[in-house]
Design an enzyme around this catalytic site. Structure first.
Site, PDB file in Angstrom:
ATOM      1  CG  ASP A 163      -1.703   1.139   1.262  1.00  0.00           C
ATOM      2  OD1 ASP A 163      -1.736   1.816   0.276  1.00  0.00           O
ATOM      3  OD2 ASP A 163      -2.691   0.995   2.180  1.00  0.00           O
ATOM      4  CG  ASP A 368      -3.728   4.214  -3.351  1.00  0.00           C
ATOM      5  OD1 ASP A 368      -2.636   3.902  -2.588  1.00  0.00           O
ATOM      6  OD2 ASP A 368      -5.148   4.276  -2.995  1.00  0.00           O
TER       7      ASP A 368
END
Length: 494
Positions: A163, A368
């Site tokens: 992440d 992201d």
């Protein structure tokens, strides 16, 4: 051209000029090996109606993914978690549920950005030098939307979600008061001879607010620093900070600080925890900056069983397998949101036609690895949608689903023409969206196939480049030079 079987049930091969198309059981749409007839502006490919998949295969484990060292880099195999822990049940329902989960994540990101901005969090910087490559995998098996790698923490292999949108790495720990199910044993600090708790007055504990938005708290004594990370959707992890030996490939990171989660709840699938690659002092990138120079990159694979990409720590470009030159754009500085990676999106082209909108270049976009579908400001999305519909004409439209509103019924077609999509960034950098990132199957029989882009609710929200559009692209994060690079690459760990 050899044809590779991309998933459990694939379409028949209709033409030697293009490769096979198959529909996989997760969040996605069209998977491609390669194609002749793939021009600058349009892809001509076969599309056949597929039978509903019957999941009678074994469930593989991703707890022992490969790694290697090459030219000073550590390379980790990366897979999509949907491959590692395939779930049973209705396929269409899973395809739709994952869209809803992605929407929850984006709302959480927007909420956290507002929270951090309101606190005026300031930034801290980083340092330099080596390289390490790890396999990065589709995390299908873990029943989450994201990509996973295997690392070794305290002598035990742990499968964690990658992440880039946050900072504190954490895993579920024993004894656990509230933990979600995971196939791997929980991390047990009591049997790791190298584990230590982090003191409440330490610099790591003081860094928690910039990394998580919440200050560290003293536990039963000053030798324990408690942490809390909460998300806008109600998910959370809390426990105490610890430090232990972390091994990435063959590289040892001593005294790695991480969260030892005793209460964890949310959309984390079946992974053991999260590997956080943000930019604050507690992120893995900052903690290894003296080894890898603050540089990492990934190539995200698709979700078929044979597909694996790589997560590389270190900046030596000789270990990349890119088929086009790397084009760089500078990171957009944002002292209030230092942990996130921002870049300036200056334009988009559909089928070679430049999309016109005055909003391009006016606000930073977040890139992201955890968000699936790219989110565009309403004005930009409206212009992109209009140009796409203009070029992808003649196909019957159907109602949208969830965040996707530009959908078609392609079940009766054997072949379709798909316009290419390119995203342009400041400094003449560009990311060409792989054809696998153009469409998303809402229904696996191709009766509801949607453009894999979505609109934000409001113009003032932060745009996000999602992982669906990053597939088969080498994305390089260079925090030392404050730049992001893009190049086409067929993702493969080997």
């Amino acid at each position: 051209m050899s044809i590779i079987d991309l998933c459990c049930v694939c379409s028949s091969i209709e033409s030697f000029k293009t490769m096979s198309l198959c529909q996989y059981s997760i969040v996605f749409a069209l998977l491609f090996v390669g194609a002749f007839g793939y021009g600058d502006n349009e892809l001509f490919l076969p599309l056949t109606t597929l039978q509903k998949m019957h999941h009678k295969h074994n469930e593989p484990s991703c707890s022992s993914q490969k790694s290697r060292s090459e030219n000073g880099a550590i390379i980790l195999e990366m897979k999509h978690k949907d491959y590692c822990f395939r779930s049973r049940g209705d396929l269409n329902k899973r395809l739709q549920t994952r869209l809803l989960a992605d929407d929850i994540r984006v709302r959480s990101i927007q909420s956290n950005i507002k929270k951090i901005s309101s606190k005026q969090v300031e930034a801290l910087s980083q340092t330099t030098t080596t390289t390490t490559q790890i396999p990065i995998s589709s995390g299908v098996t873990m029943q989450t939307l994201n990509y996973i790698v295997t690392v070794t923490l305290g002598g035990r292999n742990m499968t964690v979600i990658v992440d880039t949108g946050s900072d504190l790495t954490w895993v579920q720990c024993q004894p656990c008061r509230l933990c979600y199910n995971q196939p791997e044993p929980l991390f047990n600090p009591s049997i790791s001879p190298s584990f230590q708790t982090v003191a409440c007055n330490s610099s790591a504990c003081l860094s928690l607010e910039s990394a998580t938005g919440n200050s560290g708290l003293c536990g039963t004594n000053s030798q324990t620093c408690d942490y809390l990370v909460s998300y806008g959707d109600g998910s959370y992890t809390k426990g105490e900070l610890g430090q232990d030996h972390l091994v990435l490939g063959r590289t040892l990171v001593d005294n790695f600080v991480f969260g030892c989660g005793r209460n964890n709840r949310g959309l984390f699938g079946l992974a053991s925890g999260l590997m956080r690659l943000g930019r604050s002092d507690l992120s893995l990138i900052s903690q290894t900056s003296d080894v890898f120079g603050g540089v990492f990159s990934y190539c995200l694979p698709s979700t078929e069983a044979e597909s694996s990409g790589s997560l590389i720590f270190g900046g030596d470009p000789s270990v990349f397998k890119n088929s086009t030159p790397i084009s760089y754009t500078k990171m957009v500085p944002n002292p209030q949101l230092f942990s996130f990676y921002f870049l300036n999106l200056t334009g988009m082209t559909i089928g070679g036609v430049s999309v016109q909108d005055s909003s391009f270049g006016k606000s930073g976009f977040l890139i992201d690895s955890g968000t699936v579908i790219t989110r565009l400001p309403p004005s930009i999305y409206k212009a992109v949608k209009a140009e796409f519909l203009k070029q992808f004409s003649g196909y019957p439209s159907v109602p949208g689903y969830s965040i996707l509103d530009t959908c078609f019924d392609l079940s009766s077609y054997e072949e379709v023409n798909i316009p290419t999509i390119k995203v342009h960034f400041e400094g003449d950098a560009q990311m060409e969206v792989d054809v696998a990132g153009v469409f998303y199957f809402v229904k696996n029989d191709a009766s509801q196939v949607c453009l894999a882009l979505a609109s934000l609710q409001f113009e003032g929200e932060i745009g996000i480049i999602g992982n669906f559009q990053q597939r088969n692209t080498r994305v390089i994060y260079d925090t030392k030079q404050s730049q992001l690079g893009f190049a086409k690459e067929t993702c493969s760990f080997m």
